[in-house]
Design a protein around this motif. Structure first.
Motif, PDB file in Angstrom:
ATOM      1  N   LEU A  23       0.915  -1.298  -0.028  1.00  0.00           N
ATOM      2  CA  LEU A  23      -0.014   0.020  -0.040  1.00  0.00           C
ATOM      3  C   LEU A  23       0.831   1.197   0.219  1.00  0.00           C
ATOM      4  O   LEU A  23       0.500   2.133  -0.733  1.00  0.00           O
ATOM      5  N   GLU A  24       1.743   1.173   0.744  1.00  0.00           N
ATOM      6  CA  GLU A  24       2.815   2.464   0.889  1.00  0.00           C
ATOM      7  C   GLU A  24       3.669   2.707  -0.559  1.00  0.00           C
ATOM      8  O   GLU A  24       3.750   3.807  -0.872  1.00  0.00           O
ATOM      9  N   GLU A  25       3.953   1.543  -0.905  1.00  0.00           N
ATOM     10  CA  GLU A  25       4.806   1.672  -2.442  1.00  0.00           C
ATOM     11  C   GLU A  25       4.040   1.968  -3.577  1.00  0.00           C
ATOM     12  O   GLU A  25       4.382   2.198  -4.604  1.00  0.00           O
ATOM     13  N   GLY A  26       2.557   1.771  -3.268  1.00  0.00           N
ATOM     14  CA  GLY A  26       1.693   2.057  -4.418  1.00  0.00           C
ATOM     15  C   GLY A  26       1.519   0.529  -5.401  1.00  0.00           C
ATOM     16  O   GLY A  26       1.117   0.699  -6.538  1.00  0.00           O
ATOM     17  N   THR A  27       2.121  -0.345  -4.787  1.00  0.00           N
ATOM     18  CA  THR A  27       2.021  -1.596  -5.637  1.00  0.00           C
ATOM     19  C   THR A  27       0.709  -2.138  -6.167  1.00  0.00           C
ATOM     20  O   THR A  27       0.246  -2.295  -6.900  1.00  0.00           O
ATOM     21  N   TRP A  28      -0.059  -1.950  -4.600  1.00  0.00           N
ATOM     22  CA  TRP A  28      -1.486  -2.259  -4.593  1.00  0.00           C
ATOM     23  C   TRP A  28      -2.459  -1.143  -4.074  1.00  0.00           C
ATOM     24  O   TRP A  28      -2.030  -0.811  -2.884  1.00  0.00           O
ATOM     25  N   ASP A  29      -3.501  -0.884  -4.521  1.00  0.00           N
ATOM     26  CA  ASP A  29      -4.034   0.202  -3.504  1.00  0.00           C
ATOM     27  C   ASP A  29      -5.136  -0.072  -2.937  1.00  0.00           C
ATOM     28  O   ASP A  29      -5.973   0.683  -2.057  1.00  0.00           O
ATOM     29  N   GLY A  30      -5.492  -1.546  -2.607  1.00  0.00           N
ATOM     30  CA  GLY A  30      -6.146  -2.035  -1.434  1.00  0.00           C
ATOM     31  C   GLY A  30      -7.663  -2.133  -1.879  1.00  0.00           C
ATOM     32  O   GLY A  30      -8.706  -2.297  -1.367  1.00  0.00           O
ATOM     33  N   LYS A  31      -7.889  -2.086  -3.494  1.00  0.00           N
ATOM     34  CA  LYS A  31      -9.286  -2.176  -3.995  1.00  0.00           C
ATOM     35  C   LYS A  31      -9.371  -3.447  -4.911  1.00  0.00           C
ATOM     36  O   LYS A  31      -8.322  -3.885  -5.187  1.00  0.00           O
ATOM     37  N   LEU A  32     -10.600  -3.968  -4.807  1.00  0.00           N
ATOM     38  CA  LEU A  32     -10.727  -5.141  -5.686  1.00  0.00           C
ATOM     39  C   LEU A  32     -10.614  -4.986  -7.270  1.00  0.00           C
ATOM     40  O   LEU A  32      -9.938  -5.976  -8.026  1.00  0.00           O
ATOM     41  N   SER A  82      -8.091  -3.619  -8.744  1.00  0.00           N
ATOM     42  CA  SER A  82      -6.605  -3.761  -8.835  1.00  0.00           C
ATOM     43  C   SER A  82      -6.154  -5.012  -7.913  1.00  0.00           C
ATOM     44  O   SER A  82      -4.803  -4.906  -7.850  1.00  0.00           O
ATOM     45  N   VAL A  83      -6.858  -5.990  -7.661  1.00  0.00           N
ATOM     46  CA  VAL A  83      -6.450  -7.051  -6.693  1.00  0.00           C
ATOM     47  C   VAL A  83      -5.317  -7.778  -7.707  1.00  0.00           C
ATOM     48  O   VAL A  83      -4.560  -8.384  -7.165  1.00  0.00           O
ATOM     49  N   ARG A  84      -5.269  -7.703  -8.913  1.00  0.00           N
ATOM     50  CA  ARG A  84      -4.263  -8.292  -9.721  1.00  0.00           C
ATOM     51  C   ARG A  84      -2.774  -7.708  -9.663  1.00  0.00           C
ATOM     52  O   ARG A  84      -1.966  -8.384  -9.958  1.00  0.00           O
ATOM     53  N   ASN A  85      -2.913  -6.594  -9.073  1.00  0.00           N
ATOM     54  CA  ASN A  85      -1.459  -6.092  -8.668  1.00  0.00           C
ATOM     55  C   ASN A  85      -0.935  -6.703  -7.444  1.00  0.00           C
ATOM     56  O   ASN A  85       0.232  -6.335  -6.858  1.00  0.00           O
ATOM     57  N   ILE A  86      -1.633  -7.491  -6.599  1.00  0.00           N
ATOM     58  CA  ILE A  86      -0.907  -8.040  -5.676  1.00  0.00           C
ATOM     59  C   ILE A  86       0.104  -8.846  -6.101  1.00  0.00           C
ATOM     60  O   ILE A  86       0.027  -9.683  -6.671  1.00  0.00           O
ATOM     61  N   VAL A 137      -7.491 -13.520  -1.672  1.00  0.00           N
ATOM     62  CA  VAL A 137      -8.433 -12.467  -1.802  1.00  0.00           C
ATOM     63  C   VAL A 137      -9.786 -12.613  -2.561  1.00  0.00           C
ATOM     64  O   VAL A 137     -10.836 -12.658  -2.258  1.00  0.00           O
ATOM     65  N   GLN A 138      -9.305 -12.954  -3.994  1.00  0.00           N
ATOM     66  CA  GLN A 138     -10.562 -13.394  -4.880  1.00  0.00           C
ATOM     67  C   GLN A 138     -11.578 -14.343  -4.368  1.00  0.00           C
ATOM     68  O   GLN A 138     -12.659 -14.286  -4.499  1.00  0.00           O
ATOM     69  N   ARG A 139     -10.816 -15.660  -3.859  1.00  0.00           N
ATOM     70  CA  ARG A 139     -11.718 -16.600  -3.251  1.00  0.00           C
ATOM     71  C   ARG A 139     -12.708 -16.200  -2.123  1.00  0.00           C
ATOM     72  O   ARG A 139     -13.735 -16.604  -2.017  1.00  0.00           O
ATOM     73  N   VAL A 140     -12.012 -15.421  -1.008  1.00  0.00           N
ATOM     74  CA  VAL A 140     -12.824 -14.963   0.160  1.00  0.00           C
ATOM     75  C   VAL A 140     -13.739 -14.036  -0.576  1.00  0.00           C
ATOM     76  O   VAL A 140     -15.117 -14.054  -0.214  1.00  0.00           O
TER      77      VAL A 140
END
Length: 186
Positions: free
Chosen positions: A145-154, A156-160, A169-172
């Protein structure tokens, strides 16, 4: 007379199937939730959505108790021993032990839900970040989140960056959506 009875079998069968299909009741067979009372109790205690708890349990163990993963995660919510020990200390839950966490679903759900509350406090109630942190650890998720790799949104989950966590995350989210459609209340 026999022919008349046979004529009613198929329409009756279709009618019963139709009634089952058009009611959500039959879907609870496909998406069952075990340990409802304990989930409800801990959900109330720690202010965590019971469907989220159930979804995590479904993905982790499919409600099968006494599981131990290849990496050593324990019980129905698959808690790592170090995380469980830390949660027991931080949560002031001395009656819980690592052995109880492995074999007692109610104890495991209690500690797992306490941990979800802790993660929720850390991530400002960003449920997706909480779910990712439950799988990958809060340090990894904070870094993303801090580095901007992923923004915490569904979206952009592909960016995890960790495939297992992305899939987790997708399964949950999938099971959460199914449970909230099938069950009006918990």
């Amino acid at each position: 007379m026999r022919m008349l009875k046979k004529r009613w079998v198929l329409p009756l069968f279709v009618l019963v199937l139709g009634a089952l299909f058009f009611s959500n009741g039959w879907m609870s067979w496909v998406y069952p939730i075990g340990y409802k009372e304990e989930i409800r109790k801990q959900s109330d205690s720690y202010a965590i959505d019971p469907f989220l708890i159930a979804s995590i349990i479904r993905v982790e163990t499919n409600f099968k108790p006494s599981k131990e993963s290849k990496v050593g995660a324990l019980g129905i919510m698959q808690l790592m021993p170090d995380t469980a020990t830390w949660a027991i200390e931080q949560g002031k839950l001395p009656e819980a032990t690592v052995e109880r966490i492995k074999h007692e679903p109610d104890t495991n759900i209690r500690i797992g839900t306490w941990y979800l509350r802790n993660l929720s406090d850390q991530f400002g109630d960003n449920t997706l970040a909480v779910v990712a942190a439950y799988n990958a650890g809060p340090g990894n998720v904070k870094k993303w989140l801090e580095e901007g790799t992923w923004d915490g949104k569904l979206e952009s989950v592909r960016n995890i960056p960790i495939g297992e966590t992305r899939h987790y995350v997708q399964r949950v989210v999938y099971y959460y959506n199914q449970y909230t459609k099938v069950y009006e209340t918990f």
